[in-house]
Scaffold this motif. Structure first.
Motif, short mmCIF file in Angstrom:
data_model
loop_
_atom_site.label_atom_id
_atom_site.label_comp_id
_atom_site.label_asym_id
_atom_site.label_seq_id
_atom_site.Cartn_x
_atom_site.Cartn_y
_atom_site.Cartn_z
N THR A 117 -26.66 -25.88 20.07
CA THR A 117 -25.82 -26.87 19.41
C THR A 117 -26.57 -28.13 18.97
OG1 THR A 117 -25.19 -27.80 21.56
CG2 THR A 117 -23.74 -26.11 20.63
N GLU A 118 -27.79 -28.30 19.42
CA GLU A 118 -28.59 -29.47 19.03
C GLU A 118 -29.78 -29.02 18.21
OE1 GLU A 118 -29.01 -32.86 22.07
OE2 GLU A 118 -28.87 -31.01 23.27
N TYR A 119 -29.76 -29.38 16.93
CA TYR A 119 -30.86 -28.99 16.04
C TYR A 119 -30.89 -29.93 14.84
CZ TYR A 119 -26.97 -26.70 13.65
OH TYR A 119 -25.76 -26.46 13.03
N VAL A 120 -32.02 -29.95 14.18
CA VAL A 120 -32.18 -30.69 12.93
C VAL A 120 -32.74 -29.72 11.89
CG1 VAL A 120 -32.46 -32.97 13.97
CG2 VAL A 120 -34.47 -31.57 13.54
N ILE A 121 -32.39 -29.98 10.65
CA ILE A 121 -32.85 -29.13 9.55
C ILE A 121 -33.56 -30.00 8.53
CG2 ILE A 121 -32.16 -27.56 7.70
CD1 ILE A 121 -29.61 -26.95 9.32
N CYS A 122 -34.74 -29.56 8.12
CA CYS A 122 -35.44 -30.23 7.03
C CYS A 122 -35.99 -29.16 6.09
CB CYS A 122 -36.53 -31.16 7.53
SG CYS A 122 -37.94 -30.34 8.28
N SER A 123 -36.41 -29.57 4.94
CA SER A 123 -36.99 -28.62 3.98
C SER A 123 -38.51 -28.63 4.12
CB SER A 123 -36.61 -29.02 2.55
OG SER A 123 -37.27 -30.23 2.21
N LEU A 124 -39.13 -27.58 3.61
CA LEU A 124 -40.59 -27.54 3.60
C LEU A 124 -41.14 -28.71 2.79
CD1 LEU A 124 -43.29 -26.20 4.25
CD2 LEU A 124 -42.95 -24.72 2.27
N ALA A 125 -40.50 -29.06 1.69
CA ALA A 125 -40.96 -30.18 0.87
C ALA A 125 -40.96 -31.49 1.66
CB ALA A 125 -40.09 -30.32 -0.37
N ASP A 126 -39.94 -31.67 2.52
CA ASP A 126 -39.89 -32.88 3.35
C ASP A 126 -40.96 -32.83 4.44
OD1 ASP A 126 -37.77 -33.97 1.95
OD2 ASP A 126 -36.27 -33.10 3.28
N SER A 127 -41.21 -31.64 4.96
CA SER A 127 -42.14 -31.48 6.07
C SER A 127 -43.61 -31.51 5.63
CB SER A 127 -41.85 -30.15 6.77
OG SER A 127 -42.66 -29.98 7.89
N LEU A 128 -43.84 -31.09 4.38
CA LEU A 128 -45.22 -31.04 3.87
C LEU A 128 -45.23 -31.49 2.41
CD1 LEU A 128 -48.14 -30.21 4.68
CD2 LEU A 128 -47.64 -27.95 3.76
N PRO A 129 -45.09 -32.81 2.19
CA PRO A 129 -45.09 -33.30 0.81
C PRO A 129 -46.47 -33.14 0.18
CG PRO A 129 -45.09 -35.13 2.36
CD PRO A 129 -44.97 -33.87 3.17
N ASP A 130 -46.49 -33.03 -1.12
CA ASP A 130 -47.75 -32.88 -1.87
C ASP A 130 -48.60 -31.74 -1.32
OD1 ASP A 130 -47.15 -35.13 -3.48
OD2 ASP A 130 -47.92 -36.46 -1.94
N ARG A 131 -47.93 -30.64 -1.06
CA ARG A 131 -48.60 -29.50 -0.44
C ARG A 131 -49.52 -28.77 -1.42
NH1 ARG A 131 -45.00 -24.54 -0.39
NH2 ARG A 131 -43.47 -24.91 -2.00
N PHE A 132 -50.54 -28.16 -0.85
CA PHE A 132 -51.46 -27.32 -1.60
C PHE A 132 -51.03 -25.88 -1.38
CE2 PHE A 132 -55.24 -24.72 -2.17
CZ PHE A 132 -55.79 -25.26 -3.32
N GLY A 133 -50.81 -25.17 -2.47
CA GLY A 133 -50.34 -23.80 -2.34
C GLY A 133 -50.78 -22.93 -3.49
N PRO A 134 -50.21 -21.74 -3.57
CA PRO A 134 -50.60 -20.80 -4.62
C PRO A 134 -50.52 -21.36 -6.04
CG PRO A 134 -49.20 -19.72 -3.01
CD PRO A 134 -49.22 -21.18 -2.67
N LYS A 135 -49.53 -22.22 -6.28
CA LYS A 135 -49.37 -22.79 -7.62
C LYS A 135 -50.58 -23.62 -8.04
CE LYS A 135 -44.39 -22.71 -7.50
NZ LYS A 135 -43.15 -23.43 -7.34
N ASN A 136 -51.28 -24.20 -7.04
CA ASN A 136 -52.47 -24.97 -7.36
C ASN A 136 -53.60 -24.08 -7.90
OD1 ASN A 136 -51.19 -26.50 -4.80
ND2 ASN A 136 -52.02 -27.96 -6.27
N LEU A 137 -53.65 -22.85 -7.44
CA LEU A 137 -54.71 -21.94 -7.84
C LEU A 137 -54.30 -20.99 -8.96
CD1 LEU A 137 -56.11 -20.99 -4.33
CD2 LEU A 137 -57.05 -22.64 -5.94
N LEU A 138 -53.03 -20.63 -8.97
CA LEU A 138 -52.55 -19.62 -9.93
C LEU A 138 -51.82 -20.20 -11.12
CD1 LEU A 138 -51.26 -17.07 -7.27
CD2 LEU A 138 -53.48 -17.11 -8.41
N GLY A 139 -51.59 -21.50 -11.09
CA GLY A 139 -50.93 -22.16 -12.21
C GLY A 139 -49.45 -22.08 -12.21
#
Length: 139
Positions: A117-139
């Protein structure tokens, strides 16, 4: 995708019991749900050399990917000292966030649970802003 959050939290909490943590005694369980509704579980697994240690979150992701699944909706993470009477929120480490970044969109849900009953929810964008991922390499 609709999913039963309470059941997902229960699964993550139960996975803590499978942790192998002879050094830290800090048990973490994870329950990862794919976009097609499959649940992949993980627990942290320590190693005396420390570097080969694997977090619960990455264990769940690697299990899913090894089964051919690469589209995910959410993950529940529950962790704390193995003898804890109450848990605190246990956010994913930077390496786990980077693995999430490889496979998940900005709106992927990260659910940190103390209990059913006790939890918090966040998005990946909130947890890791300005993230480096596949889009950086694959366009």
């Amino acid at each position: 995708m609709e999913y039963d959050l309470t059941e997902l939290i229960k699964t993550a909490l139960s996975m803590r019991k499978r942790s192998y943590t002879p050094y830290s005694h800090f048990n973490v369980g994870a329950a990862l749900i794919s976009k097609d509704g499959r649940i992949f579980t993980g627990c942290n697994i320590e190693n005396a050399a420390f570097t080969p240690t694997n977090c619960a979150e990455r264990t769940a992701f690697f299990k899913a990917v090894s089964e051919g699944v690469k589209d995910f909706e959410a993950i529940v993470i529950a962790g704390g000292a193995e003898d804890a009477k109450e848990l605190d929120y246990c956010p994913p480490c930077g390496v786990c966030r980077q693995v999430m970044s490889e496979f998940c969109e900005d709106d992927f849900k990260i659910i940190l649970a103390k209990s059913e009953t006790e939890y918090v929810i966040c998005s990946l964008a909130d947890s890791l802003p300005d993230r480096f991922g596949p889009k950086n390499l694959l366009g």
